[in-house]
Write a protein that holds these residues in place. Structure first.
Motif, short mmCIF file in Angstrom:
data_model
loop_
_atom_site.label_atom_id
_atom_site.label_comp_id
_atom_site.label_asym_id
_atom_site.label_seq_id
_atom_site.Cartn_x
_atom_site.Cartn_y
_atom_site.Cartn_z
N ILE A 21 0.61 -1.23 -0.22
CA ILE A 21 -0.15 -0.19 -0.21
C ILE A 21 0.73 1.05 -0.48
O ILE A 21 0.04 2.08 -0.83
N ALA A 22 1.67 1.57 1.11
CA ALA A 22 2.68 2.86 1.50
C ALA A 22 3.36 2.72 0.16
O ALA A 22 3.15 4.10 -0.78
N VAL A 23 4.28 1.68 -1.25
CA VAL A 23 4.91 2.10 -2.27
C VAL A 23 3.86 1.78 -3.37
O VAL A 23 4.04 3.31 -4.25
N LEU A 24 2.65 1.71 -3.41
CA LEU A 24 2.49 2.04 -4.38
C LEU A 24 1.11 3.19 -4.52
O LEU A 24 0.80 4.26 -5.22
N LEU A 25 1.07 4.13 -3.20
CA LEU A 25 0.75 5.34 -2.72
C LEU A 25 1.31 6.66 -3.70
O LEU A 25 1.12 7.53 -4.12
#
Length: 658
Positions: A21-25
């Motif tokens: 989630i963090a990297v895709l954001l």
């Protein structure tokens, strides 16, 4: 000791999902920030996760009596450095192949800072964040600031944590105090206008890392099984906090400080609830989600250089180019993960061998190569070719007008700025004419100087960056970060107006009209009325066309990058600014004041040019360069119709003795 002697370190699949989630954001935000305006909070999620995992490892080792600094840093070296060095080296090599020498030199300095764990410090103190700064999206190693924060955290955190663990009763109070202090430091820096310091430096980010540490200590180093209903509710709340932050925050939000608390708390809630089998933790543990999490570090490292070079070459990138960039960064990430990151992570070599192989040798090599590039002013191996000679043919002065010593433009206008003798044009004594506004006023100084020489008049100029030339609460129409400076600057300007008979107003009108057309039109009209009551003659300058896609360095870049198409004429540019100038002209006409527009000199029919006499006159898509402004004024002075209008308007002032 306050923690169990033995703990079971189960592998948390859901944490990989959180990393996904963090990297895709972050990646989606950087590809197109309109899709997720606050996607940069993915970095904050990484910090919380890192604080959680690292504290888990320290407490586990401390509880079993097996913790050692050598083993701790051995694992950190394996986890972080090989992929970081690989990406940095490839990025630097690409820069040598693609970038202009001055940009290669800057890239070399950032590469040195990166490998020495100081990228955040370098970008805090040496990144140009002025109004006319180059597009930060084209700085290939800018994202390494976050690694600097983490690496500095790894230096002090084990010693700090092991010290307070001696007094278990004070651990939680100490961590809470650290969190509160870090938030306070960030808020104070933001309040004082030090946005880069607050964003990039560890003291303002420490609370996010410490929050993860606080959670794992509160869990006593275990992975507790919560009631499923409670765990699911906590996870939903966590996702909601993260989602709202991503949707509501923007790149202009004063961050981190208090605004980073929701994403920090949201990540803590997801970590706390993730060890319990409930719908959200199960989704985060799905193999495809976990796979993205596993490559998240490599994806983070690669995504920014790929996008930075795309922006460097093409400026604004199309949807097709965005998709191509996404595909390229994914391929590079997979390659990096399986060929560099994963093999190094499972290396069994002792600390000393790893430190030499993965830190000492590559650091020395990077410093040597970067130093050679810096010494050669960014030319490097190109010095041995005809490139310097070819480049010299296209060298031109495209500095922004604000860099000229006869232009008084600043972020916060002071009385000293309003009295600077260098900013009197065509004279030495205080004139009766003032040019006032934002950067658009500044970029007209050269043009008005050329015209004023022909007319035999003089004027003073001063300007406040990104702050409109209106007196009725101008901060309403600016970015939140500079509202305070705008309000102060406007108040300073108002105190100086009694010295002048004529005030020439210029601003980036379209920028402020987009905020609220009705309110800004009213504010402009009210400002003119206020000045007229003081018996001032008012002249309003129209805005120059914006040349979207214009790159003044394109011809120089094209020596290396033969694929670039350098434009010097832009179809449709007049229409894009025409509506704006019509609105401003209408206000000027209704209030009975003068209006002057340079568009006839810059445009013909539906084309606008970026050059006059074969010389580029724009600094960027919407601003004239200092030298270009002078060229515009010379061309305007030779246009009988334009010069007639100028003389007619300025005669009003000349008759008043100015």
């Amino acid at each position: 000791m306050g923690v169990p002697v033995k703990t079971k370190q189960d592998y948390r699949n859901d944490i990989d999902g959180l990393r996904a989630i963090a990297v895709l954001l972050v990646v989606v935000f950087h590809i197109n920030e309109k899709l997720i305006p606050g996607g940069f909070i993915g970095v904050d999620m990484f910090f919380v996760i890192s604080g959680y995992v690292i504290t888990w490892a320290i407490i586990k080792g401390y509880g079993s009596g097996e913790f050692s600094f050598a083993d701790f840093y051995r694992k950190r070296i394996k986890r972080i450095l090989p992929a970081m060095f690989f990406v940095t080296a490839v990025t630097l090599a690409a820069g040598v192949a693609l970038m202009l020498p001055e940009d290669v030199e800057a890239l070399s300095w950032s590469a040195v800072a990166t490998v020495l764990s100081g990228a955040n410090i370098y970008f805090t103190y040496f990144l140009d964040t002025s109004y006319f700064a180059s597009d930060s999206r084209a700085i290939p190693l800018l994202h390494m600031w976050s690694l600097g924060v983490e690496e500095q955290f790894y230096i002090f955190w084990p010693a700090f944590l092991l010290t307070i663990l001696r007094w278990p009763r004070f651990v939680i109070p100490a961590l809470l105090a650290l969190i509160a202090l870090s938030i306070l430091v960030g808020e104070l820096q933001l309040h004082q206008g030090f946005y880069s310091w607050a964003y990039y430096m560890l003291p303002a980010r420490a609370f996010e890392l410490a929050a993860g540490g606080l959670l794992i200590y509160a869990q006593k180093g275990k992975q507790p099984q919560l009631h499923k209903g409670i765990a699911f509710s906590a996870a939903v709340l966590g996702l909601l906090l993260i989602g709202l932050s991503a949707a509501l925050l923007t790149g202009e939000s004063p961050f981190p400080g208090l605004l980073a608390i929701p994403v920090t708390l949201g990540t803590v809630l997801l970590l706390a609830s993730g060890s319990t089998a409930q719908p959200i933790s199960l989704i985060l543990s799905l193999p495809p989600v976990r796979w993205v999490g596993l490559i998240s570090y490599s994806l983070y490292l690669w995504h920014w250089p790929v996008l930075a070079y795309a922006h460097y070459m093409f400026g604004e990138i199309s949807v097709t180019q965005q998709l191509a960039c996404a595909a390229l960064m994914l391929c590079l990430s997979v390659l990096s993960y399986y060929s560099v990151e994963k093999p190094a992570r499972f290396s069994e070599k002792p600390f000393r061998s790893l430190a030499i192989r993965y830190f000492a040798v590559p650091t020395a090599a990077m410093v040597i190569v970067a130093s050679a590039l810096i010494i050669t002013k960014g030319f490097g191996p190109w010095l041995l070719t005809k490139y310097p000679e070819q480049l010299a043919q296209f060298s031109t002065d495209i500095r922004p007008a604000g860099d000229m010593d006869y232009v008084c433009q600043t972020s916060t206008l002071s009385k000293k700025d309003t009295e600077n003798p260098k900013c009197i044009i065509n004279g030495t004594s205080e004139p009766k004419i003032l040019l006032w506004g934002d950067s658009n006023a500044s970029h007209y100084v050269g043009a008005l100087a050329a015209l004023s020489r022909e007319a035999g008049i003089s004027f003073r100029n001063f300007a406040h960056s990104a702050c409109p030339s209106v007196l009725d609460r101008p901060e309403r129409f600016t970015r939140e970060k500079i509202a305070k400076a705008c309000k102060s600057s406007s108040a300073t300007a108002l105190k100086e107006f009694d010295k002048y008979d004529t005030i020439i107003m210029s601003s980036s009108w379209d920028t402020y009209l987009r905020q609220n057309e009705a309110e800004f039109t009213q504010a402009l009209a009210k400002t003119i009325e206020t000045l007229k009551t003081k018996n001032k003659t008012i002249i309003v300058l129209g805005q120059v066309p914006r040349l979207y896609g214009y790159d003044p360095t394109c011809e120089r870049k094209n020596i290396k990058l033969k694929v670039l198409h350098c434009r010097d004429a832009f179809k449709g540019a007049p229409q894009r600014i025409e509506t704006t100038n019509q609105i401003v002209k209408k206000v000027a006409s209704e209030k009975g004041v003068g209006y002057l527009d340079f568009e006839p000199i810059l445009c013909s029919r539906d084309f606008c040019g970026s050059k006059i006499a074969e010389k580029s006159i724009y600094y960027d898509t919407g601003h004239l360069s200092g030298a270009g402004s002078e060229q515009l004024g010379i061309a305007a002075s030779k246009n009988s119709g334009f010069m007639s209008d100028f003389i007619k308007i300025m005669n009003i002032t000349m008759q008043s003795g100015s």
